[in-house]
Motif scaffolding. Structure first.
Motif, mmCIF file in Angstrom:
data_model
loop_
_atom_site.group_PDB
_atom_site.id
_atom_site.type_symbol
_atom_site.label_atom_id
_atom_site.label_comp_id
_atom_site.label_asym_id
_atom_site.label_seq_id
_atom_site.Cartn_x
_atom_site.Cartn_y
_atom_site.Cartn_z
ATOM 1 N N PHE A 1 21.746 -3.332 -37.958
ATOM 2 C CA PHE A 1 22.589 -2.635 -38.793
ATOM 3 C C PHE A 1 24.002 -2.580 -38.393
ATOM 4 N N PHE A 2 24.448 -3.019 -37.290
ATOM 5 C CA PHE A 2 25.698 -2.995 -36.783
ATOM 6 C C PHE A 2 26.546 -4.230 -37.205
ATOM 7 N N LYS A 3 25.659 -5.308 -37.533
ATOM 8 C CA LYS A 3 26.133 -6.491 -38.260
ATOM 9 C C LYS A 3 26.656 -6.384 -39.670
ATOM 10 N N TYR A 4 25.985 -5.310 -40.137
ATOM 11 C CA TYR A 4 25.944 -5.151 -41.794
ATOM 12 C C TYR A 4 26.713 -3.712 -42.053
ATOM 13 N N ARG A 5 27.118 -3.012 -41.148
ATOM 14 C CA ARG A 5 27.707 -1.740 -41.312
ATOM 15 C C ARG A 5 28.778 -1.619 -42.237
ATOM 16 N N ASN A 6 29.848 -2.482 -42.575
ATOM 17 C CA ASN A 6 30.820 -2.598 -43.481
ATOM 18 C C ASN A 6 30.167 -2.787 -45.041
ATOM 19 N N VAL A 7 29.224 -3.419 -45.197
ATOM 20 C CA VAL A 7 28.353 -3.627 -46.487
ATOM 21 C C VAL A 7 27.480 -2.531 -46.758
ATOM 22 N N LEU A 8 27.212 -1.619 -45.619
ATOM 23 C CA LEU A 8 26.469 -0.502 -45.849
ATOM 24 C C LEU A 8 27.405 0.550 -46.623
ATOM 25 N N LEU B 1 27.239 2.604 -50.237
ATOM 26 C CA LEU B 1 27.173 4.021 -50.187
ATOM 27 C C LEU B 1 28.000 4.628 -51.314
ATOM 28 N N TYR B 2 29.589 4.007 -51.181
ATOM 29 C CA TYR B 2 30.292 4.331 -52.175
ATOM 30 C C TYR B 2 29.965 4.028 -53.563
ATOM 31 N N LEU B 3 29.504 2.817 -53.640
ATOM 32 C CA LEU B 3 28.908 2.579 -55.095
ATOM 33 C C LEU B 3 27.697 3.742 -55.505
ATOM 34 N N ALA B 4 27.010 4.183 -54.566
ATOM 35 C CA ALA B 4 25.883 4.993 -54.963
ATOM 36 C C ALA B 4 26.175 6.294 -55.449
ATOM 37 N N VAL C 1 23.270 13.222 -51.045
ATOM 38 C CA VAL C 1 23.221 14.248 -50.013
ATOM 39 C C VAL C 1 21.852 14.315 -49.361
ATOM 40 N N CYS C 2 20.796 14.334 -50.380
ATOM 41 C CA CYS C 2 19.399 14.820 -49.847
ATOM 42 C C CYS C 2 18.678 13.499 -49.265
ATOM 43 N N ILE C 3 19.069 12.437 -49.848
ATOM 44 C CA ILE C 3 18.297 11.116 -49.593
ATOM 45 C C ILE C 3 19.074 9.886 -49.031
ATOM 46 N N LEU C 4 20.284 9.596 -49.389
ATOM 47 C CA LEU C 4 20.970 8.759 -48.786
ATOM 48 C C LEU C 4 21.747 9.085 -47.277
ATOM 49 N N MET C 5 22.079 10.367 -47.308
ATOM 50 C CA MET C 5 22.871 10.776 -46.157
ATOM 51 C C MET C 5 21.776 10.763 -44.943
ATOM 52 N N PRO C 6 20.496 11.324 -44.930
ATOM 53 C CA PRO C 6 19.703 11.259 -43.850
ATOM 54 C C PRO C 6 19.227 9.860 -43.486
ATOM 55 N N LEU C 7 19.296 9.019 -44.495
ATOM 56 C CA LEU C 7 18.952 7.567 -44.105
ATOM 57 C C LEU C 7 20.327 6.991 -43.408
ATOM 58 N N PHE C 8 21.400 7.144 -43.976
ATOM 59 C CA PHE C 8 22.645 6.998 -43.439
ATOM 60 C C PHE C 8 22.509 7.322 -41.945
ATOM 61 N N PHE D 1 20.175 8.190 -39.663
ATOM 62 C CA PHE D 1 19.284 7.506 -39.123
ATOM 63 C C PHE D 1 19.729 6.021 -38.590
ATOM 64 N N ILE D 2 20.560 5.398 -39.658
ATOM 65 C CA ILE D 2 21.147 4.129 -39.320
ATOM 66 C C ILE D 2 22.347 4.421 -38.159
ATOM 67 N N TYR D 3 23.085 5.277 -38.371
ATOM 68 C CA TYR D 3 23.874 5.667 -37.515
ATOM 69 C C TYR D 3 23.567 5.883 -36.165
ATOM 70 N N GLN D 4 22.242 6.889 -36.100
ATOM 71 C CA GLN D 4 22.040 6.930 -34.819
ATOM 72 C C GLN D 4 21.330 5.737 -33.999
ATOM 73 N N ALA D 5 20.670 4.861 -34.748
ATOM 74 C CA ALA D 5 20.217 3.533 -34.266
ATOM 75 C C ALA D 5 21.397 2.750 -33.916
ATOM 76 N N ILE D 6 22.638 2.614 -34.476
ATOM 77 C CA ILE D 6 23.764 1.983 -34.102
ATOM 78 C C ILE D 6 24.283 2.371 -32.750
ATOM 79 N N VAL D 7 24.415 3.997 -32.737
ATOM 80 C CA VAL D 7 24.906 4.458 -31.590
ATOM 81 C C VAL D 7 23.902 3.992 -30.236
ATOM 82 N N LEU D 8 22.696 4.197 -30.211
ATOM 83 C CA LEU D 8 21.793 3.748 -29.248
ATOM 84 C C LEU D 8 22.024 2.389 -28.582
ATOM 85 N N ALA D 9 22.198 1.470 -29.756
ATOM 86 C CA ALA D 9 22.567 -0.095 -29.371
ATOM 87 C C ALA D 9 23.953 -0.047 -28.586
#
Length: 240
Positions: free
Chosen positions: A8-15, A19-22, A116-123, A125-133
């Motif tokens: 996800f680090f590779k594609y975080r800008n696309v993310l 999210l803004y379109l969502a 807030v309730c679906i996309l933010m928790p997913l976001f 999770f992705i951020y936690q994974a990026i930080v661990l990497a």
């Protein structure tokens, strides 16, 4: 988690674009007239703006005091040095904290349960994974220096103790803030403008013509400022 974070680090800008379109995907509302009365819209506007502006302030202070290279190298986690100055002395990931608050704020501003309730928790999770990497890379490169830094500074929670000393001991670089943030600022302000004027006709007293005029005026002004700053940066007339 590290491999997920590297992906996800590779594609975080696309993310962020997604999210803004969502924000404009139809969704049930968090605040409704049935529960909060005829002035229900004041809740998402006020709460959303407070949270998202707080996130932008954290990002601005972080970049203005001690900039860290965020782009990696060849779309991979990379760092030339361990940055522990400025807001990084109070939180290991202040830019990410700012991003989270910015997105949560605009999600609330959009009054979107989906965001807030679906996309933010997913976001998150992705951020936690990026930080661990990122931490995996930093631990391997900087060894005990990074381990000691982690023992002293929180990963997510900003410790505001001693923040006055941090501010007094450093100079805020406003040019660097402008040059590094103008893209983020532009997208963020366009999103806020569209949400306020499209989702809340009460802001313009339900006058569609006036609302459309404001959209054109604000978007034109924001685009003009964006292009001007971009020109200054690309031409070398403004450097940090």
């Amino acid at each position: 988690m590290v491999s997920i974070g590297n992906f996800f680090f590779k594609y975080r800008n696309v993310l962020f674009i997604f999210l803004y379109l969502a924000l404009f995907i139809p969704s049930p509302h968090i605040f409704t007239e049935a529960k909060f009365g005829s002035d229900y819209y004041l809740w998402p506007i006020s709460l959303g703006l407070i949270i998202t502006v707080s996130g932008q302030l954290i990002r601005g202070l972080t970049i203005g005091l001690a900039y860290i290279v965020r782009g990696g190298q060849n779309k991979k986690v990379y760092a030339e040095k361990l940055v522990t100055e400025g807001i990084f002395n109070h939180c290991r990931n202040p830019l990410y904290v700012g991003n989270i608050l910015m997105l949560l704020g605009v999600g609330i501003l959009a009054n979107s349960v989906l965001f807030v309730c679906i996309l933010m928790p997913l976001f998150l999770f992705i951020y936690q994974a990026i930080v661990l990497a990122e931490e995996h890379f930093l631990r391997n490169k900087f060894g005990t220096d990074f381990v000691r830094y982690c023992e002293r500074v929180n990963r997510w929670w900003i410790n505001w103790s001693g923040i006055r000393r941090t501010f007094s001991g450093m100079r805020f670089n406003i040019r660097r803030w402008i040059l590094k943030e103008y893209n983020t600022q532009f997208v963020w302000l366009v999103g806020i403008t569209l949400i306020l004027l499209i989702y809340y006709p009460q802001v313009t007293s339900n006058d569609n013509d006036f609302r459309n005029l404001l959209i054109i005026v604000f978007l034109t002004a924001l685009t003009a400022v964006y292009l001007f700053v971009r020109y200054l940066k690309k031409s070398g007339r403004m450097v940090d």
